[in-house]
Every structure is written in C-alpha cells, then in structure tokens.
Design an enzyme around this catalytic site. Structure first.
Site, PDB file in Angstrom:
ATOM      1  N   ASP A   1       1.989   3.774   3.152  1.00 35.17           N
ATOM      2  CA  ASP A   1       0.825   4.704   2.819  1.00 35.17           C
ATOM      3  C   ASP A   1       1.470   5.834   1.671  1.00 35.17           C
ATOM      4  O   ASP A   1       1.675   5.748   0.729  1.00 35.17           O
ATOM      5  CB  ASP A   1      -0.070   5.355   3.754  1.00 35.17           C
ATOM      6  N   ASP A   2       1.803   6.757   2.397  1.00 37.31           N
ATOM      7  CA  ASP A   2       2.551   8.137   1.911  1.00 37.31           C
ATOM      8  C   ASP A   2       3.677   8.601   2.934  1.00 37.31           C
ATOM      9  O   ASP A   2       3.509   9.427   3.492  1.00 37.31           O
ATOM     10  CB  ASP A   2       1.237   9.163   1.883  1.00 37.31           C
TER      11      ASP A   2
ATOM     12  N   HIS B   1      -9.456   1.315  -0.765  1.00 37.75           N
ATOM     13  CA  HIS B   1      -9.588   2.047   0.423  1.00 37.75           C
ATOM     14  C   HIS B   1     -10.912   1.871   1.114  1.00 37.75           C
ATOM     15  O   HIS B   1     -12.008   2.329   0.547  1.00 37.75           O
ATOM     16  CB  HIS B   1      -8.968   3.395   0.400  1.00 37.75           C
TER      17      HIS B   1
ATOM     18  N   HIS C   1       0.754  -1.276   0.042  1.00 40.01           N
ATOM     19  CA  HIS C   1      -0.045  -0.272   0.091  1.00 40.01           C
ATOM     20  C   HIS C   1       1.090   1.148   0.053  1.00 40.01           C
ATOM     21  O   HIS C   1       1.123   1.866   1.167  1.00 40.01           O
ATOM     22  CB  HIS C   1      -0.875  -0.013   1.368  1.00 40.01           C
TER      23      HIS C   1
ATOM     24  N   HIS D   1       1.501   5.060  -2.192  1.00 42.48           N
ATOM     25  CA  HIS D   1       0.929   5.950  -3.413  1.00 42.48           C
ATOM     26  C   HIS D   1       2.178   6.503  -3.970  1.00 42.48           C
ATOM     27  O   HIS D   1       3.091   7.240  -3.122  1.00 42.48           O
ATOM     28  CB  HIS D   1      -0.168   6.924  -2.694  1.00 42.48           C
TER      29      HIS D   1
ATOM     30  N   GLU E   1     -11.065   3.384   6.826  1.00 39.52           N
ATOM     31  CA  GLU E   1     -10.114   4.049   7.556  1.00 39.52           C
ATOM     32  C   GLU E   1     -10.912   5.235   8.355  1.00 39.52           C
ATOM     33  O   GLU E   1     -10.956   5.359   9.456  1.00 39.52           O
ATOM     34  CB  GLU E   1      -9.167   4.493   6.548  1.00 39.52           C
TER      35      GLU E   1
END
Length: 330
Positions: free
Chosen positions: A273-274, A192, A12, A14, A195
């Site tokens: 994630d980021d 997604h 996961h 981005h 969350e």
C-alpha cells in the site's frame, strides 16, 4: 524464516505513499519547504488516524512539483522494491499530483516516470506498470479529467485505471462515467473498496464500476454470499495486511481475514500500500503472515503466481515475469 530472496509481485502500491521519508525530507530541504511536522522523532511519517494520514500524505506529496521530482521518486521507490525482492510492480499514478490533470503536463510527468522505470528495469531487474488513479474525495468531475489523461496515455506502460482516496466520500457509482471512459480505452479496472466500508461497498464496485480487481476488499468476509461471488466472478483482491492493521481496520494480524478469504477460494494477493507510512515492506509482510498463519515458501509462490496472472500487463510481460517466479532458486 527470511523471504528476501523470494521473487515477488506487488499489485497495490501508491507511488507517493511509497516515497522514503528521507527522500521527501531531502526534497523539502532542496525546495526550502518546512515539513518537520509530518515526521516522527525517528524520521518516519507521523499521523493520528486515517483522515490525518491523508493530510500527511498530501503534505509529503506537496514537494513533488516537477517531472524530474517524480522521476527521482520512481527511482527511489523501485530501488526499495527491488531490495525486497520485487520483480514486478504496479503503481497508482495520479494526474492530480502530476500536472493538475492537464493532459500535456501529465505526459511530461509520465515520460519522466517511464524513463526512471526503464533505468530500474535495466539495472535492478524490476518491471513497473502504471495504473492511472482518480482521487475519490476530489469528486466525480475531476475523476473524468483523470480518465481523459488515462485515455490519452493508455498503452504498454499505462495499463490500468483505478480509484483511491477516502472510501467514505460519495459512492462508487458516482464514478461510473470515468470508469466507462477508461474501459473504452482498453484499460483494466480496479478500485479501493471494502476497507473502511463493508461488503456493500465491494458489491457496488463490482456492480457499478465492473472492476476485475478490488483494492483491499477484506471486509467482504462479513458477507459469505459476496465471498462466493468473488470466487465465481474470478475477482482478485489486492490485500495489504500491514496497512489494514496499522490503520486500525483490524486490531492485529490474528484478526485479519486474508487466510479465511484464501481458504474459501478467493484470489488474494499481498501488497504494502504505502510501505514507509506503515513501517513495512514485502519481506516484513511475508514474515508476519508466515508467523501468524504458518504460510511457507510454497504458499507465497502460489500467491505471487496468482498476482502475476491478475496483473494488468501484456501477455509477453506476464510470461517473462512468470518465468522468474517459477524458476528462480530461493
């Protein structure tokens, strides 16, 4: 305990969100674009909350204008991943940011990304695969155009289709047509969910989009019937603990449900994630989880084997990566 040498799998990630701030600053300077308002005094990304995070994310992405830019970005991201011990990664790629969902332009961006990925695999030993990703808050119609881009480029590198963006925009089912298009092209599916919205959002993702993986999915813990379903249906969660804490989904790591989900038999994996937005990488994630839950190298080995088994790659790639996970000394 340092986990840097441990070979890792990340599901996961981005690609724009993984852009090092110094890379974006340098690109902005080259293009004479003033992005000073999106950085903190120490050079990180600055934002107030999740909605502002999306704004800053899109501002940073705005300087990525060409296939060459995305090739350079891919190289910078994969070098950082390899430095943290990642041997296999999957990244979300959005045709919205790569050619405006025009198939011809998308192919040019994708060629540059693949060329950079091949260079990093040769030089750093990290394998990358792409998940074409619709942006939820852009709406269902753009998602269909994104799915066409995915259909046209499905293959050895583009192996999945998913959806990110603002979970509070619309419903999972609004995007069922796009996911059906991707499924027909042979792409594996994730989205997604769970969350910002609760267990019903995860249930909708399973029922309406028929995905096999869930991005985040952590709020499933609030409904133990749903947790049982995740186990029975063999659903893998792409969990990003540092992201969840940084954005305030949970107040701290002690409140995070990743350990409870794992104890109940849910297949969980760990991703970033980021990462630069959340001041993290996979080494940091592992170290924090080890301190909080007492997890040891054997636990992370098991998590990485779970991740490669759930990866959207062909069997030959899976076997090759799995061999690295099973045989490398740490």
């Amino acid at each position: 305990m340092s986990f840097k040498a441990l070979p890792k799998v990340e599901l996961h990630l981005h690609i724009e969100g993984a852009a090092p701030p110094e890379f974006i600053r340098g690109l902005a300077k080259e293009k004479h674009v003033d992005l000073s308002g999106i950085f903190t005094d120490d050079g990180g990304y600055a934002y107030r909350d999740f909605s502002h995070f999306l704004e800053v994310y899109e501002a940073a992405t705005s300087v990525l204008k060409s296939p060459e830019d995305f090739g350079r970005l891919t190289k910078a991201v994969l070098e950082d991943c390899a430095e943290a011990g990642v041997v296999y990664a999957e990244t979300f790629l959005s045709p919205d940011f790569c050619g405006g969902r025009d198939v011809g332009a998308w192919r040019e961006y994708l060629a540059a990304i693949q060329e950079a990925a091949a260079e990093c695999e040769r030089d750093a030993g990290i394998t990358l695969r792409g998940i074409v990703t619709a942006i939820r808050h852009f709406g269902p119609e753009p998602a269909r155009e994104t799915a066409i881009c995915a259909q046209q480029t499905a293959g050895d590198f583009i192996t999945g289709f998913g959806m990110g963006g603002d979970e509070n925009a619309g419903k999972q089912g609004d995007f069922a047509y796009a996911f059906d298009m991707a499924r027909e092209a042979g792409l594996r599916l994730t989205t997604h969910a769970g969350e910002w919205r609760g267990p019903d959002e995860v249930r909708a993702a399973l029922d309406d989009l028929k995905v096999e993986r869930i991005g985040h999915g952590v709020r499933s813990i609030e409904d133990l019937t749903l947790v049982e379903r995740l186990v029975e249906d063999d659903i893998t969660l792409e969990v990003c603990p540092g992201s969840n804490v940084f954005l305030g989904v949970y107040p701290d790591l002690s409140a995070h449900p990743i350990a409870k989900l794992r104890e109940r038999g849910v297949k969980v994996t760990v991703s970033t994630d980021d990462p630069p937005f959340f001041r993290t990488d996979l080494v940091t994630e592992y170290e924090n989880l080890s301190r909080q839950f007492g997890w040891e190298t054997s636990d992370f080995n098991a998590l990485n084997l779970t991740a490669i088994d759930a990866a959207f790659c062909d069997d030959a790639t899976r076997a090759r990566v799995r061999k690295k996970l099973e045989t490398q000394d740490v």
